[in-house]
Design a protein around this motif. Structure first.
Motif, PDB file in Angstrom:
ATOM      1  N   SER A  76      35.764  42.091  43.814  1.00  0.00           N
ATOM      2  CA  SER A  76      36.179  40.884  44.529  1.00  0.00           C
ATOM      3  C   SER A  76      35.802  41.036  46.001  1.00  0.00           C
ATOM      4  O   SER A  76      35.393  42.105  46.438  1.00  0.00           O
ATOM      5  N   SER A  92      48.552  34.394  48.740  1.00  0.00           N
ATOM      6  CA  SER A  92      47.211  34.187  48.209  1.00  0.00           C
ATOM      7  C   SER A  92      46.985  35.053  46.960  1.00  0.00           C
ATOM      8  O   SER A  92      46.473  34.574  45.939  1.00  0.00           O
ATOM      9  N   LEU A  93      47.396  36.317  47.036  1.00  0.00           N
ATOM     10  CA  LEU A  93      47.180  37.210  45.890  1.00  0.00           C
ATOM     11  C   LEU A  93      48.082  36.851  44.708  1.00  0.00           C
ATOM     12  O   LEU A  93      47.702  37.047  43.551  1.00  0.00           O
ATOM     13  N   VAL A  96      46.294  34.059  43.104  1.00  0.00           N
ATOM     14  CA  VAL A  96      45.155  34.615  42.367  1.00  0.00           C
ATOM     15  C   VAL A  96      45.629  35.233  41.047  1.00  0.00           C
ATOM     16  O   VAL A  96      45.040  35.016  39.988  1.00  0.00           O
ATOM     17  N   ASP A  97      46.723  35.981  41.109  1.00  0.00           N
ATOM     18  CA  ASP A  97      47.240  36.626  39.897  1.00  0.00           C
ATOM     19  C   ASP A  97      47.674  35.600  38.852  1.00  0.00           C
ATOM     20  O   ASP A  97      47.492  35.812  37.644  1.00  0.00           O
ATOM     21  N   ILE A  99      46.383  32.635  38.448  1.00  0.00           N
ATOM     22  CA  ILE A  99      45.145  32.101  37.859  1.00  0.00           C
ATOM     23  C   ILE A  99      44.562  33.110  36.858  1.00  0.00           C
ATOM     24  O   ILE A  99      44.125  32.754  35.763  1.00  0.00           O
ATOM     25  N   ILE A 100      44.563  34.404  37.256  1.00  0.00           N
ATOM     26  CA  ILE A 100      44.035  35.432  36.343  1.00  0.00           C
ATOM     27  C   ILE A 100      44.839  35.413  35.042  1.00  0.00           C
ATOM     28  O   ILE A 100      44.281  35.492  33.943  1.00  0.00           O
ATOM     29  N   CYS A 103      43.887  32.516  32.955  1.00  0.00           N
ATOM     30  CA  CYS A 103      42.531  32.750  32.447  1.00  0.00           C
ATOM     31  C   CYS A 103      42.557  33.737  31.270  1.00  0.00           C
ATOM     32  O   CYS A 103      41.944  33.502  30.229  1.00  0.00           O
TER      33      CYS A 103
ATOM     34  N   PHE B  17      37.805  30.213  45.907  1.00  0.00           N
ATOM     35  CA  PHE B  17      38.555  31.183  45.091  1.00  0.00           C
ATOM     36  C   PHE B  17      38.148  32.617  45.437  1.00  0.00           C
ATOM     37  O   PHE B  17      38.993  33.498  45.559  1.00  0.00           O
ATOM     38  N   MET B  22      40.065  36.333  44.705  1.00  0.00           N
ATOM     39  CA  MET B  22      40.060  36.319  43.239  1.00  0.00           C
ATOM     40  C   MET B  22      38.879  37.156  42.730  1.00  0.00           C
ATOM     41  O   MET B  22      37.795  37.083  43.313  1.00  0.00           O
ATOM     42  N   VAL B  26      36.630  36.245  37.301  1.00  0.00           N
ATOM     43  CA  VAL B  26      37.654  35.246  36.969  1.00  0.00           C
ATOM     44  C   VAL B  26      37.338  33.921  37.669  1.00  0.00           C
ATOM     45  O   VAL B  26      37.460  32.845  37.071  1.00  0.00           O
ATOM     46  N   ALA B  27      36.897  34.004  38.929  1.00  0.00           N
ATOM     47  CA  ALA B  27      36.554  32.776  39.664  1.00  0.00           C
ATOM     48  C   ALA B  27      35.435  32.026  38.939  1.00  0.00           C
ATOM     49  O   ALA B  27      35.510  30.805  38.762  1.00  0.00           O
TER      50      ALA B  27
END
Lengths: 169, 437
Positions: A76, A92-93, A96-97, A99-100, A103, B17, B22, B26-27
Motif C-alpha cells: 500500500s 482513515s485506517l 480502509v479496514d 472496506i477490506i 471485500c 482509496f 488501502m 483491495v482498492a
C-alpha cells in the motif's frame, strides 16, 4: 477472550502460510523432476502443468494472505496517511479496514458458492489420458480469503491497532 | 453518466482509496467491482468475483514468479549475495570511488539472483555503507549508490516485474528478458562513469583506500563467487535455447540455488523454511494485486476509457513520441506515492490499447515503463529506495543527504532514459538477434 482469539487467528494464518510454503517447495521439486525426466528419460510427468496451476499456484496466491496482513501488511502507499494527524489516520485506517472486510466477505461468499457448484459438478481438467480433479482446489480461494477476513475482523474488533503501528510499505 | 465518465470517476476513486492507505489490491478490486456494477449491473459485477480469482491464479505462466522468488530467497538467505560484493570490492579497490563502483556492480550482479530489490538494498546498506563511511566516503555518495544500484536488478533477467509485464501484455517474456539486459548494463556503466568522474574531479568524495587483502585472498574470494555465473548460465541457457519455459527455468534455477547452497554447506532447515515463507509471501502480495488489476483491466475495457484517451491522444498529438513523453511524465508522478508493481498494474491496462493503436512496440515501451518506475523509486519526495537506506543507516545520515546524493543518479537516469527513447535499438537489438520481431 481477545488474546485467546488472537492466538487462534495467528495459528490459523501460520498454518495457512505453511501450506503455501510447502506448495512452493513441491512446485520446485515437481517441475524440476518433470524437466529432468524429459531430458533423461524422454518422457514427461503427466499432469504437471495442471497440478502446478490448479493446486500449487492457487495455494500460493490465497493461503499467505492472512499472514501477510498480520506481518508486513499488503502493498500500500502510506505517503498521505503518514501526513495525517494520529486521529485522522486512525479513522482513515478504520475505514480502509471496513472496506477490506466487505471485500473479503464478498470474495469468501462468491468463491465458496462457485467452489460448491464445481464440487457438485466434480470439476476435472484433462491432461493427456488422465482426468485431474480440480474442484478441491476451488476451495483454496474461500479458505485463504476467510483467513484474511478473520484477521481484519479481529483487528477491527480490537480498535484498529494498525493505526498505532509504524507505517509500512 | 456515460461509461467513460464512470471509468474516469473510477480512476479518481482508486487513487483516493490508495491515498487513504488501502492495500492496492483491495482498492483495485473494490473500484473495479463497483465500476462494473454501474456499467453492466449486478450479475456482471458479482459473477466475476466467484470464478475470476481462481481462473487468474491457476496459471502456468504466472508460476514463473514464485520460482524466481524462491531462487532469489535461497541465494540471498544462504549468503551468496554477500560473497559477490566482497569479491567486487577486492577488484575495484584501486579505482576512484572503488567501493561505490563495487556496490554499483554488485547491484547489477544481484539482478541475476535477487527476488526483491528492497531486500537487496537493505542488505547492501548494512554491508557497504558502514565500510564506505569508515573510509571517509562522502555520506551522500555512499548512501545514494546503494539506493540507486538496487533498482538495476529490475532490468536484469530474471526480473519479476518483467514477467508481470509480459503476462499483462501477452508480450514474449523471453524477448522482454533479452530486452532488459543492455539497458541494465548501460545503467550500471553510466552510474560507474559518473562515480569515477566525480571522484576524480573531487577526490575528497572517496579517498583512495589501502589494499587490505593479499592476491591469494582475492583469488580465493573470486573462486568462492562461482555460484552467480553458474546460476546466470543456467537461466540463460535454459530460457534462450528454447528448451525450457520461464516456469521450468525458474524451478530449475531454484533447485540449482538450493543444491549450490547445500554443497557450500550454507543450507539449513531454518534457511530453507525462511526462504520458502519469504517467497510465498512475496508471490502472494504480487498475485493479489494482479487479480485486482485484471478486474480493473476488465472495468477499464467496459468503460471505454483507454479508447477515449487513445482518441484524445491521436487527436491532439499524433506523434507516438509525444504519447511516450506524456506516459513518462505520468509514471514519474505516480512514482511519487506508489510502489513499482502497483504502478505497472494500474498503468498498463490503460495505456496498452493506446500503444497498440499507435503501433508502439510493446517490448520497447515495457522496458521504458519499467525503467521509469525504477526512477520513481529514487526521486523525492518519496523515493522508496531512499527510505530503505534511511531505515538501515538510522541517524548516521539525514534523509536530505541521501536525496542530495541521488540527484546525481537521477541526472544519470535522464541520460539513460533519453538514450532509450532516442535509440530504441538499445532495447530491441538483442531480442532481434535471438529471432524476436
Amino acid at each position: 477472550m481477545k488474546p485467546w482469539l488472537d492466538v487462534q487467528v495467528a495459528r490459523i494464518s501460520s498454518y495457512l502460510i505453511a501450506i503455501a510454503a510447502i506448495s512452493s517447495l513441491l512446485m520446485m521439486l515437481h517441475v524440476s523432476t518433470d524437466l529432468a525426466s524429459r531430458f533423461i528419460l524422454g518422457t514427461q510427468i503427466e499432469g504437471t502443468i495442471e497440478i502446478v496451476s490448479a493446486y500449487y499456484m492457487v495455494s500460493l496466491v490465497f493461503f499467505p494472505l492472512a499472514a501477510i496482513d498480520r506481518s508486513t501488511g499488503h502493498i500500500s502507499a502510506d505517503v498521505f496517511t503518514n501526513l495525517m494527524s494520529r486521529r485522522v489516520r486512525w479513522l482513515s485506517l478504520m475505514f480502509v479496514d471496513v472496506i477490506i472486510l466487505i471485500c473479503m466477505a464478498a470474495l469468501v461468499w462468491f468463491s465458496a458458492r462457485e467452489a460448491y457448484l464445481r464440487t457438485l459438478d466434480g470439476e476435472m481438467w484433462r491432461s493427456g489420458e488422465f482426468l485431474i480433479p480440480v474442484w478441491l482446489s476451488r476451495w483454496f480461494v474461500p479458505i485463504g480469503s476467510a483467513g484474511m477476513f478473520l484477521t481484519v475482523l479481529l483487528r477491527l474488533c480490537s480498535g484498529g491497532r494498525r493505526a498505532a503501528a509504524p507505517a509500512h510499505h | 453518466m456515460t461509461n467513460y465518465q464512470i471509468g474516469l470517476a473510477g480512476i479518481a476513486v482508486l487513487l483516493t482509496f490508495i491515498g487513504l492507505g488501502m492495500p492496492i489490491a483491495v482498492a483495485l478490486f473494490v473500484v473495479s467491482v463497483g465500476g462494473i456494477f454501474f456499467i453492466r449491473g449486478w450479475d456482471a459485477a458479482f459473477g466475476s468475483i466467484g470464478s475470476m480469482p481462481f481462473d487468474l491464479s491457476a496459471s502456468w505462466t504466472l508460476s514463473a514468479v514464485p520460482m524466481f522468488f524462491l531462487m532469489g530467497a535461497f541465494a540471498f538467505n544462504s549468503g551468496m549475495t554477500i560473497s559477490v560484493y566482497r569479491v567486487l570490492r577486492m577488484w575495484f579497490w584501486w579505482v576512484p570511488g572503488g567501493l561505490a563502483i563495487a556496490t554499483n556492480m554488485a547491484g547489477t550482479a544481484f539482478g541475476v539472483i535477487s527476488g526483491s530489490s528492497v531486500a537487496v538494498t537493505a542488505v547492501m546498506a548494512k554491508i557497504a555503507i558502514p565500510e564506505m563511511l569508515q573510509r571517509r566516503y562522502d555520506k551522500a555518495l555512499a548512501t545514494a549508490v546503494v539506493a540507486a544500484s538496487g533498482t538495476i536488478d529490475a532490468l536484469i533477467p530474471p526480473s519479476i516485474i518483467i514477467i508481470i509485464y509480459g503476462i499483462e501484455t501477452e508480450a514474449s517474456i523471453t524477448a522482454l528478458f533479452l530486452a532488459g539486459i543492455i539497458p541494465g548494463l548501460l545503467t550500471a556503466l553510466i552510474y560507474s562513469i559518473m562515480i569515477v568522474v566525480r571522484c576524480k574531479l573531487n577526490p575528497a568524495l572517496a579517498p583512495v583506500g589501502e589494499r587490505d587483502f593479499t592476491v591469494a585472498e582475492r583469488r580465493e574470494a573470486t573462486r568462492d563467487s562461482w555460484p552467480l555465473p553458474v546460476l546466470f548460465a543456467g537461466i540463460f541457457i535454459g530460457i534462450y535455447s528454447g528448451v525450457m519455459t520461464p516456469t521450468e527455468a525458474g524451478a530449475a534455477s531454484a533447485a540449482l540455488a538450493f543444491i549450490i547452497a547445500m554443497v557450500r554447506r550454507q543450507m539449513s532447515l531454518p534457511v530453507l523454511w525462511r526462504s520458502l515463507v519469504e517467497s510465498a509471501s512475496a508471490s502472494a502480495s504480487i498475485f493479489f494485486i494482479f487479480i485486482g488489476a485484471a478486474l480493473f483491466a476488465r472495468f477499464m475495457s467496459m468503460s471505454g476509457v483507454p479508447s477515449y484517451l487513445g482518441n484524445i491522444v491521436t487527436e491532439y498529438s499524433p506523434s507516438p513520441m509525444a504519447f511516450v513523453l506524456i506516459i513518462s511524465a505520468i509514471i514519474i508522478l505516480l512514482g511519487m506515492f506508489l510502489e513499482g508493481i502497483g504502478i505497472l498494474l494500474i498503468v498498463v491496462p490503460i495505456i496498452l490499447p493506446i500503444c497498440k493503436q499507435l503501433n508502439i512496440d510493446l517490448v520497447w515501451i515495457g522496458m521504458l515503463v519499467i525503467k521509469l518506475i525504477m526512477v520513481g523509486l529514487l526521486h523525492p519526495p518519496i523515493g522508496l529506495q531512499a527510505f530503505v537506506v534511511k531505515s538501515v543507516v538510522g541517524d548516521t545520515v539525514p534523509l536530505m543527504t541521501i536525496f542530495r546524493g541521488l540527484l546525481w543518479f537521477l541526472a544519470a537516469e535522464v541520460v539513460i532514459v533519453g538514450l532509450m527513447i532516442v535509440f530504441p535499438d538499445i532495447t530491441l537489438w538483442l531480442p532481434r538477434q535471438f529471432g524476436h520481431h
